[in-house]
Design a protein around this motif. Structure first.
Motif, short mmCIF file in Angstrom:
data_model
loop_
_atom_site.label_atom_id
_atom_site.label_comp_id
_atom_site.label_asym_id
_atom_site.label_seq_id
_atom_site.Cartn_x
_atom_site.Cartn_y
_atom_site.Cartn_z
N SER A 25 43.93 36.43 29.89
CA SER A 25 45.35 36.55 29.54
C SER A 25 45.47 37.43 28.30
N GLY A 26 46.64 38.05 28.16
CA GLY A 26 46.87 38.93 27.04
C GLY A 26 46.36 40.34 27.25
N SER A 27 45.80 40.58 28.42
CA SER A 27 45.29 41.91 28.76
C SER A 27 45.10 41.96 30.26
N THR A 28 45.17 43.14 30.81
CA THR A 28 44.85 43.28 32.23
C THR A 28 43.36 43.55 32.38
N LEU A 29 42.91 43.53 33.63
CA LEU A 29 41.51 43.82 33.90
C LEU A 29 41.25 45.32 34.03
N SER A 53 34.98 48.25 34.83
CA SER A 53 36.38 48.52 35.14
C SER A 53 36.54 49.20 36.50
N SER A 54 35.50 49.91 36.93
CA SER A 54 35.56 50.58 38.24
C SER A 54 35.14 49.67 39.38
N GLY A 55 34.73 48.45 39.04
CA GLY A 55 34.35 47.50 40.07
C GLY A 55 32.87 47.46 40.38
N ASP A 56 32.09 48.26 39.69
CA ASP A 56 30.64 48.23 39.89
C ASP A 56 30.05 46.98 39.24
N ARG A 72 36.02 40.50 41.24
CA ARG A 72 37.24 40.37 40.45
C ARG A 72 38.47 40.42 41.33
N ASP A 73 39.50 39.78 40.88
CA ASP A 73 40.81 39.83 41.52
C ASP A 73 41.79 40.31 40.47
N ASN A 74 42.11 41.60 40.51
CA ASN A 74 42.99 42.16 39.49
C ASN A 74 44.39 41.57 39.55
N THR A 75 44.82 41.14 40.73
CA THR A 75 46.17 40.57 40.84
C THR A 75 46.26 39.23 40.13
N ARG A 76 45.13 38.55 40.05
CA ARG A 76 45.10 37.26 39.36
C ARG A 76 44.52 37.36 37.95
N ASN A 77 44.12 38.58 37.57
CA ASN A 77 43.49 38.78 36.25
C ASN A 77 42.30 37.84 36.05
N THR A 78 41.52 37.70 37.10
CA THR A 78 40.42 36.74 37.08
C THR A 78 39.14 37.37 37.63
N VAL A 79 38.04 37.04 36.99
CA VAL A 79 36.72 37.45 37.46
C VAL A 79 35.95 36.19 37.84
N TYR A 80 35.22 36.28 38.94
CA TYR A 80 34.51 35.13 39.47
C TYR A 80 33.01 35.36 39.46
N LEU A 81 32.29 34.26 39.27
CA LEU A 81 30.84 34.27 39.40
C LEU A 81 30.49 33.27 40.50
#
Length: 123
Positions: A25-29, A53-56, A72-81
Protein backbone atom coordinates in the motif's frame (compact mmCIF):
# COMPACT_ATOMS: atom_id res chain seq x y z
CA UNK A 1 2.93 6.02 3.32
CA UNK A 2 4.50 2.91 1.85
CA UNK A 3 3.63 -0.26 3.70
CA UNK A 4 4.20 -3.96 3.05
CA UNK A 5 2.15 -6.54 4.90
CA UNK A 6 2.86 -10.26 4.71
CA UNK A 7 0.27 -12.91 5.44
CA UNK A 8 -0.33 -16.59 4.90
CA UNK A 9 2.25 -18.12 7.21
CA UNK A 10 1.50 -20.91 9.62
CA UNK A 11 2.21 -24.48 10.60
CA UNK A 12 2.31 -27.07 7.82
CA UNK A 13 3.41 -30.67 7.61
CA UNK A 14 6.41 -31.69 5.50
CA UNK A 15 5.37 -32.03 1.89
CA UNK A 16 2.60 -29.50 2.29
CA UNK A 17 2.05 -26.14 0.64
CA UNK A 18 1.54 -22.55 1.67
CA UNK A 19 0.99 -19.36 -0.24
CA UNK A 20 2.36 -16.18 1.28
CA UNK A 21 1.04 -12.78 0.28
CA UNK A 22 2.78 -9.43 0.32
CA UNK A 23 0.25 -6.63 0.07
CA UNK A 24 1.72 -3.27 -0.86
CA UNK A 25 0.00 0.00 0.00
CA UNK A 26 1.09 3.56 -0.59
CA UNK A 27 2.69 2.63 -3.89
CA UNK A 28 1.88 0.65 -6.98
CA UNK A 29 3.82 -2.37 -8.15
CA UNK A 30 4.82 -0.62 -11.34
CA UNK A 31 8.54 0.19 -11.38
CA UNK A 32 8.84 -2.00 -8.30
CA UNK A 33 10.79 -5.15 -7.54
CA UNK A 34 9.62 -7.30 -4.64
CA UNK A 35 11.92 -9.77 -2.96
CA UNK A 36 11.13 -12.52 -0.51
CA UNK A 37 13.68 -13.19 2.19
CA UNK A 38 13.72 -15.58 5.10
CA UNK A 39 15.52 -15.87 8.38
CA UNK A 40 15.75 -19.07 10.35
CA UNK A 41 16.72 -19.08 14.04
CA UNK A 42 20.44 -18.54 14.44
CA UNK A 43 20.99 -17.90 10.75
CA UNK A 44 21.48 -14.86 8.57
CA UNK A 45 18.62 -13.57 6.48
CA UNK A 46 18.78 -14.96 2.95
CA UNK A 47 17.20 -13.99 -0.32
CA UNK A 48 14.74 -16.56 -1.61
CA UNK A 49 13.10 -15.21 -4.76
CA UNK A 50 12.48 -11.87 -6.36
CA UNK A 51 10.24 -10.51 -9.08
CA UNK A 52 11.25 -7.41 -10.99
CA UNK A 53 9.08 -4.59 -12.30
CA UNK A 54 9.04 -6.29 -15.71
CA UNK A 55 7.75 -9.51 -14.19
CA UNK A 56 10.97 -11.49 -14.40
CA UNK A 57 11.44 -13.81 -11.45
CA UNK A 58 14.79 -14.85 -10.03
CA UNK A 59 15.47 -17.68 -7.60
CA UNK A 60 18.31 -16.95 -5.21
CA UNK A 61 18.09 -19.88 -2.84
CA UNK A 62 19.12 -23.11 -4.58
CA UNK A 63 17.26 -25.11 -1.96
CA UNK A 64 13.87 -23.84 -3.17
CA UNK A 65 14.34 -24.32 -6.90
CA UNK A 66 11.50 -26.30 -8.37
CA UNK A 67 9.42 -25.90 -5.20
CA UNK A 68 8.82 -22.16 -4.73
CA UNK A 69 7.48 -19.68 -7.25
CA UNK A 70 6.80 -15.97 -7.12
CA UNK A 71 4.13 -14.08 -9.00
CA UNK A 72 2.36 -10.76 -8.83
CA UNK A 73 -1.11 -9.36 -9.27
CA UNK A 74 -0.78 -5.70 -10.14
CA UNK A 75 -4.52 -5.15 -9.87
CA UNK A 76 -4.38 -6.23 -6.25
CA UNK A 77 -0.98 -4.65 -5.56
CA UNK A 78 0.08 -7.99 -4.16
CA UNK A 79 3.01 -10.34 -4.69
CA UNK A 80 2.70 -14.01 -3.81
CA UNK A 81 5.16 -16.69 -2.80
CA UNK A 82 3.85 -20.15 -3.58
CA UNK A 83 5.68 -22.75 -1.56
CA UNK A 84 5.22 -26.43 -2.39
CA UNK A 85 6.83 -29.61 -1.10
CA UNK A 86 7.80 -27.83 2.08
CA UNK A 87 10.62 -29.20 4.20
CA UNK A 88 11.50 -28.66 7.86
CA UNK A 89 14.51 -26.63 6.74
CA UNK A 90 12.12 -24.10 5.18
CA UNK A 91 11.07 -23.11 8.69
CA UNK A 92 11.79 -19.39 9.07
CA UNK A 93 10.30 -15.96 9.29
CA UNK A 94 9.55 -14.83 5.75
CA UNK A 95 9.78 -11.19 4.79
CA UNK A 96 8.92 -9.28 1.65
CA UNK A 97 10.81 -6.16 0.71
CA UNK A 98 10.63 -3.50 -1.97
CA UNK A 99 13.12 -1.71 -4.16
CA UNK A 100 12.90 0.12 -7.49
CA UNK A 101 12.72 -1.88 -10.71
CA UNK A 102 15.48 -4.48 -10.41
CA UNK A 103 15.97 -7.45 -8.19
CA UNK A 104 18.84 -8.04 -5.80
CA UNK A 105 19.70 -10.98 -3.59
CA UNK A 106 21.07 -8.68 -0.89
CA UNK A 107 18.79 -7.42 1.84
CA UNK A 108 20.86 -4.23 2.15
CA UNK A 109 19.58 -3.19 -1.28
CA UNK A 110 15.95 -3.08 -0.12
CA UNK A 111 14.68 -0.09 1.81
CA UNK A 112 11.11 -1.04 2.65
CA UNK A 113 10.19 -4.19 4.56
CA UNK A 114 7.19 -5.97 5.93
CA UNK A 115 6.95 -7.23 9.47
CA UNK A 116 7.42 -10.88 8.53
CA UNK A 117 5.28 -13.99 8.76
CA UNK A 118 6.29 -17.21 10.49
CA UNK A 119 6.38 -20.44 8.51
CA UNK A 120 6.88 -23.63 10.48
CA UNK A 121 7.22 -26.99 8.74
CA UNK A 122 6.86 -29.81 11.18
CA UNK A 123 5.04 -33.06 11.69
Amino acid sequence: QLQLVESGGGLVQPGGSLRLSCAVSGSTLYSTAIGWFRQAPGKDREGVLCISSSGDSIVYADSVKGRFTIFRDNTRNTVYLQMNSLKPEDTAVYYCARRNDYCSRYDKDFRSWGQGTQVTVSS
